[in-house]
Design an enzyme around this catalytic site. Sequence first.
Site, PDB file in Angstrom:
ATOM      1  N   HIS A  77       0.829  -1.221   0.000  1.00  0.00           N
ATOM      2  CA  HIS A  77       0.000   0.000   0.000  1.00  0.00           C
ATOM      3  C   HIS A  77       0.858   1.264   0.000  1.00  0.00           C
ATOM      4  O   HIS A  77       0.500   2.274   0.613  1.00  0.00           O
ATOM      5  CB  HIS A  77      -0.961   0.023   1.198  1.00  0.00           C
ATOM      6  CG  HIS A  77      -1.978  -1.077   1.190  1.00  0.00           C
ATOM      7  ND1 HIS A  77      -3.242  -0.926   0.676  1.00  0.00           N
ATOM      8  CD2 HIS A  77      -1.915  -2.361   1.628  1.00  0.00           C
ATOM      9  CE1 HIS A  77      -3.919  -2.055   0.810  1.00  0.00           C
ATOM     10  NE2 HIS A  77      -3.125  -2.942   1.378  1.00  0.00           N
ATOM     11  N   ASN A 150     -10.393  -2.637   2.412  1.00  0.00           N
ATOM     12  CA  ASN A 150     -10.067  -2.649   0.985  1.00  0.00           C
ATOM     13  C   ASN A 150     -11.324  -2.371   0.167  1.00  0.00           C
ATOM     14  O   ASN A 150     -12.431  -2.359   0.706  1.00  0.00           O
ATOM     15  CB  ASN A 150      -9.501  -4.012   0.573  1.00  0.00           C
ATOM     16  CG  ASN A 150      -8.024  -4.169   0.926  1.00  0.00           C
ATOM     17  OD1 ASN A 150      -7.318  -3.183   1.173  1.00  0.00           O
ATOM     18  ND2 ASN A 150      -7.560  -5.403   0.954  1.00  0.00           N
ATOM     19  N   HIS A 341      -3.972   0.963  11.894  1.00  0.00           N
ATOM     20  CA  HIS A 341      -3.766  -0.319  12.592  1.00  0.00           C
ATOM     21  C   HIS A 341      -5.136  -0.902  12.950  1.00  0.00           C
ATOM     22  O   HIS A 341      -5.906  -0.253  13.661  1.00  0.00           O
ATOM     23  CB  HIS A 341      -2.945  -0.050  13.858  1.00  0.00           C
ATOM     24  CG  HIS A 341      -2.758  -1.249  14.733  1.00  0.00           C
ATOM     25  ND1 HIS A 341      -2.735  -2.541  14.248  1.00  0.00           N
ATOM     26  CD2 HIS A 341      -2.548  -1.351  16.061  1.00  0.00           C
ATOM     27  CE1 HIS A 341      -2.546  -3.376  15.250  1.00  0.00           C
ATOM     28  NE2 HIS A 341      -2.438  -2.690  16.359  1.00  0.00           N
ATOM     29  N   TYR A 364       0.764  -4.285  12.129  1.00  0.00           N
ATOM     30  CA  TYR A 364       0.681  -2.850  11.824  1.00  0.00           C
ATOM     31  C   TYR A 364       1.471  -1.968  12.781  1.00  0.00           C
ATOM     32  O   TYR A 364       2.027  -0.955  12.367  1.00  0.00           O
ATOM     33  CB  TYR A 364      -0.793  -2.403  11.729  1.00  0.00           C
ATOM     34  CG  TYR A 364      -1.467  -2.920  10.471  1.00  0.00           C
ATOM     35  CD1 TYR A 364      -1.700  -4.279  10.305  1.00  0.00           C
ATOM     36  CD2 TYR A 364      -1.843  -2.077   9.451  1.00  0.00           C
ATOM     37  CE1 TYR A 364      -2.292  -4.773   9.163  1.00  0.00           C
ATOM     38  CE2 TYR A 364      -2.443  -2.555   8.303  1.00  0.00           C
ATOM     39  CZ  TYR A 364      -2.668  -3.907   8.166  1.00  0.00           C
ATOM     40  OH  TYR A 364      -3.247  -4.388   7.031  1.00  0.00           O
TER      41      TYR A 364
HETATM   42 FE1  HDE Z   1      -2.593  -4.748   5.371  1.00  0.00          FE
HETATM   43  N1  HDE Z   1      -0.780  -4.001   5.828  1.00  0.00           N
HETATM   44  N2  HDE Z   1      -1.958  -6.604   5.880  1.00  0.00           N
HETATM   45  N3  HDE Z   1      -4.348  -5.586   4.735  1.00  0.00           N
HETATM   46  N4  HDE Z   1      -3.232  -2.983   4.785  1.00  0.00           N
HETATM   47  C1  HDE Z   1      -0.410  -2.720   5.701  1.00  0.00           C
HETATM   48  O1  HDE Z   1       0.730  -1.457   7.334  1.00  0.00           O
HETATM   49  C2  HDE Z   1      -0.851  -6.855   6.592  1.00  0.00           C
HETATM   50  C3  HDE Z   1      -4.708  -6.892   4.807  1.00  0.00           C
HETATM   51  C4  HDE Z   1      -4.487  -2.646   4.363  1.00  0.00           C
HETATM   52  O2  HDE Z   1      -3.162   3.544   4.022  1.00  0.00           O
HETATM   53  C5  HDE Z   1       0.922  -2.413   6.334  1.00  0.00           C
HETATM   54  O3  HDE Z   1       1.149   0.712   7.767  1.00  0.00           O
HETATM   55  C6  HDE Z   1      -0.798  -8.249   6.946  1.00  0.00           C
HETATM   56  C7  HDE Z   1      -6.113  -7.055   4.598  1.00  0.00           C
HETATM   57  C8  HDE Z   1      -4.539  -1.254   4.007  1.00  0.00           C
HETATM   58  O4  HDE Z   1      -1.563   3.317   5.516  1.00  0.00           O
HETATM   59  C9  HDE Z   1       1.313  -3.750   6.957  1.00  0.00           C
HETATM   60  C10 HDE Z   1      -1.912  -8.813   6.373  1.00  0.00           C
HETATM   61  C11 HDE Z   1      -6.590  -5.792   4.391  1.00  0.00           C
HETATM   62  C12 HDE Z   1      -3.255  -0.763   4.237  1.00  0.00           C
HETATM   63  C13 HDE Z   1       0.156  -4.651   6.557  1.00  0.00           C
HETATM   64  C14 HDE Z   1      -2.638  -7.773   5.722  1.00  0.00           C
HETATM   65  C15 HDE Z   1      -5.481  -4.893   4.475  1.00  0.00           C
HETATM   66  C16 HDE Z   1      -2.470  -1.870   4.735  1.00  0.00           C
HETATM   67  C17 HDE Z   1       1.931  -1.775   5.419  1.00  0.00           C
HETATM   68  C18 HDE Z   1      -2.346 -10.263   6.398  1.00  0.00           C
HETATM   69  C19 HDE Z   1      -8.044  -5.378   4.091  1.00  0.00           C
HETATM   70  C20 HDE Z   1      -2.763   0.636   3.995  1.00  0.00           C
HETATM   71  C21 HDE Z   1       2.087  -0.364   5.893  1.00  0.00           C
HETATM   72  C22 HDE Z   1      -2.440 -10.813   7.687  1.00  0.00           C
HETATM   73  C23 HDE Z   1      -8.943  -5.681   5.163  1.00  0.00           C
HETATM   74  C24 HDE Z   1      -2.990   1.508   5.181  1.00  0.00           C
HETATM   75  C25 HDE Z   1       1.288  -0.273   7.080  1.00  0.00           C
HETATM   76  C26 HDE Z   1      -2.536   2.907   4.882  1.00  0.00           C
HETATM   77  C27 HDE Z   1      -1.142  -1.758   5.118  1.00  0.00           C
HETATM   78  C28 HDE Z   1       0.105  -5.933   6.928  1.00  0.00           C
HETATM   79  C29 HDE Z   1      -3.823  -8.017   4.997  1.00  0.00           C
HETATM   80  C30 HDE Z   1      -5.649  -3.486   4.268  1.00  0.00           C
HETATM   81  C31 HDE Z   1       2.667  -4.284   6.599  1.00  0.00           C
HETATM   82  C32 HDE Z   1       0.297  -8.932   7.736  1.00  0.00           C
HETATM   83  C33 HDE Z   1      -6.911  -8.361   4.637  1.00  0.00           C
HETATM   84  C34 HDE Z   1      -5.736  -0.486   3.478  1.00  0.00           C
HETATM   85  O5  HDE Z   1       1.399  -3.674   8.345  1.00  0.00           O
END
Ligand code: HDE
Length: 720
Positions: A77, A150, A341, A364
Site C-alpha cells: 500500500h 479494501n 492499525h 501494523y
Molecule cells: Fe494490510 N498491511 N496486511 N491488509 N493494509 C499494511 O501497514 C498486513 C490486509 C491494508 O493507508 C501495512 O502501515 C498483513 C487485509 C490497508 O496506511 C502492513 C496482512 C486488508 C493498508 C500490513 C494484511 C489490508 C495496509 C503496510 C495479512 C483489508 C494501507 C504499511 C495478515 C482488510 C494503510 C502499514 C494505509 C497496510 C500488513 C492483509 C488493508 C505491513 C500482515 C486483509 C488499506 O502492516
Amino acid sequence: MEPTKKGVHENAKTDDLAKDTESGQDEFMTTNQGLRINDDQNSLKAGERGPTLLEDFQLREKIMHFDHERIPERIVHARGSGAHGVFELTESLSKYTKAGFLQTPGTKTPVFVRFSTVAGSRGSSDLARDVRGFAVKFYTEEGNFDLVGNNVPVFFIQDAVKFPDLIHAVKPEPNHEMPQAASAHDTFWDFISLTPESMHTIMWAMSDRAIPRSLRMMEGFGVHTFRFVNENNESVFVKFHWKPVLGVHSLAWDEAQNLSGKDSDFHRRDLWEAIESGNFPEWNFGVQIVEEKDEFKFDFDLLDPTKLIPEEIVPVQIIGKMTLNRNPDNFFAETEQVAFHPGHVVSGIDFSNDPLLQGRLFSYTDTQLSRLGSPNFHEIPINRPIAPVHNNQRDGHMRQTINTGQSSYHPNTTGGGCPFQAKAAEGGFVSYHERIDAQKVRARSHSFFDHFSQATLFFNSQSVPEKNHIINAFRFELGKLETPAIRERVVGMLTRVDKTLAEKVAEGLGMPVPKPAENLNQNIPADGDPADFQPFDVNPELKISKALSMAATVKNTIKTRQIAILAADGVDGDSLNTMKLALEAAGAKTKIVAPHLGFIADANGNKIKVDQSFLTSASVLFDAVYVADGTKSAALLQGEPDAVHFVNEAYKHCKAIAANGAGAKLTELSAVGSKLHGEGNAGEKITEAGVLIDHSPDEFIKAIAQHRFWEREKPGKVPA
Ligand code: HDE
C-alpha cells in the site's frame, strides 16, 4: 487535567483536527534553531572561488536534513492518497455496541482516509490492476478507531502466515525488479496456481473493481468479521461496508493502461480536484449484523476472510455517512505519516478469531517502527487521538510529549496513583469474554476449505460485459506469463470456478482446457496428507447476488464527470455554450479541447478560451465527448488526426459521444461513423448506443449518467 500545550489536541468535540501547520507566511527564514538567515543562495567559502568551509553550519543543517528526507515506503500500500472529512451517524447502534460515536444520531466524528494500491511503489501508477486500500481513521472522543479495509470484500489468503509469501509473489521479481505495480507475471500466478483459497479474491481482482474510475466511486469493506459488544456485554458479529453515493464505476482496461502514461496520478488528481472544487466525496456506512447464535448457520465460515456474507442473506443496514471535505496541507506530514492499525479500536468494537485479522493485529504497529522509525509515531499530528493520552510510556526516538512529575510507573503513590485505570463503565476497554477451549495446534479449520463456491457466485452474478472483462483480464495476465505450466495450472483451477470461463480463457491463450491438478492445494504442512487439504465445493442456496455486480449501481447523476468539448476556429458559439452550460448545470466539469492552447474564435469572431490542446489532452481523461457544430471548426478537426483519434478512442472505451450539426462529420471519420453508416439506412435517425447526433443536452446527460455503453464492445475484444 486537559493538556493545553501547542501540539496536543484538546479533548473537545471537533469537526476538524487541531493542526500543527506552518506556512512561513510573512515570516523571516530561519535555521532549525530559529536563527534568521541572511543568505540562502551561497555556501560559506574561503574566497568567492575558494573551497567551502566546514564551519558552514547553515549549509550542513540544510543538506543533512535533505539527506534524510525520505523514509521507507510502506511494504504494501505504498502508493496512496488521503483526505480529511467527517463521519455523521444517522442510526443509533446502541443495541449492538457501546462505542460512543455510534450511539446518538447526529454525532460527528472527524476522519482521515487513505486510499491506496497494494503492490506498486510509492511513485507507481494509480491505474494498476490491483485491489485498493480504503483505510479510515475515526478520531472518536474515546480514542482512535481505524477501519483498515479494501475496496473488495474478501482477501487472497486465509492465514496471516501466508502474507509475506503472497506479497513476495506479487511484488516485482527479485532478480530484475520487474514488473512494477502489476500482477501479470510468473511469480504471482505461480503462487496463486498453488493456492486455491485465493480464487474468490482473484475473481474480484480480475474484474473491473480492480480498475476503478475514481477513488470516489469505489465501495469499501472491512473484510474480516468483527465484533460489536454492548453495555450488557452481549456481542454480535459485524461486517463493515462503505457505499459511494456516486455509485460504483470502473474504467476499461485498455483505458487504464493508456491513463498510466497520460496521467499516472489520475486517481490522486481526481480526488484532490473534487475536494478543492467543493464536490465532497460521500459514502454511506453500512453494517451487516449476525447474532452470535447464528454463527454457524451459513454454508461458509464467518471467520474465513475469503468469504463474504451475501447482502441477500444479511442485508446491509446504512447507519451513517462519511464526507471527505478537506485536502491535506502536506502530503508527507499527513498522507505519508498516517499510521493505521486494525488494533486501534474503541470500547464496543472487538475482534473475531479470523486468523488473518489476528496476524494483522501484530503487523501494523510493528511495521511503523521501520517506516516511521520510532515507537512515538502516535505523537505525529495526523496520528494523535483527540482523546487525551495519559500513561507511563516514556522516552524513545523523537519523543514530543514533555511528561512532568516524578512517577512513570503504576501502581504508585508518588503521582497520587495517577494515571489510573478506567472501569468498564468509565470506558475502560475490556476484551470480549469469549470462551475458548481448544488444543494448541498449527492447523486450518476444515470449514475454510470451500474455495470455489463464492468465486462461482461472483462470476455468475456479473453482467455479460463484466464477465467478458474478467475473461479478458485473465487472458491478459496469463498471456504475460513466461512459464506455460503456470498458465495451465491456473486455467485448470478456473475449471472449478466456471467451465465457460475456463474455456474462454483457454481459447484466448490458444491452449486446450487442462484438467485441474490432482493436488490443487499446495499450502499444506510437511507432515500433512495432501488428500486432507483439497478444496471441496458446497452447493450454496444463493446462485446470484445482484449486489456483486456494478451493472445495477447508481446511474442517475453526472456530478463531477469530466466532459471534453472538441472545437476549433469557426465553431458555432451557441452550440458549444448551450451544451457546456447544460452539462455544468447538471454538475459535470467541461474542458474545451482544441488544436492549440490560448483562444479560438467562434463563427461570429467571439474569443473562446481553450482549456487543453490535443497534445496535452486525451480522451482517456474524460467520461464523454461532445463535438460542437460549425462547418469550419468541423473541417479543421477532421484534418487533425489527434481529434479523430480522440473520438475513436472514446468510442472504443464505450463512452457517451454527442455531436451537433457539422460536428457529426468528425464522428463519420472515426469508428463511430463507420459503425453508424454500416447500420443506418439513409435518412434514418442513427441509433448506436451512447452516440447522440443532434440530440438535446438532456439526452446527452442521461447517456453520460449510464457511465459506459459496454454493449458496443465486440465480444472478446477491446476495451477490456
Ligand atoms: Fe494490510 N498491511 N496486511 N491488509 N493494509 C499494511 O501497514 C498486513 C490486509 C491494508 O493507508 C501495512 O502501515 C498483513 C487485509 C490497508 O496506511 C502492513 C496482512 C486488508 C493498508 C500490513 C494484511 C489490508 C495496509 C503496510 C495479512 C483489508 C494501507 C504499511 C495478515 C482488510 C494503510 C502499514 C494505509 C497496510 C500488513 C492483509 C488493508 C505491513 C500482515 C486483509 C488499506 O502492516
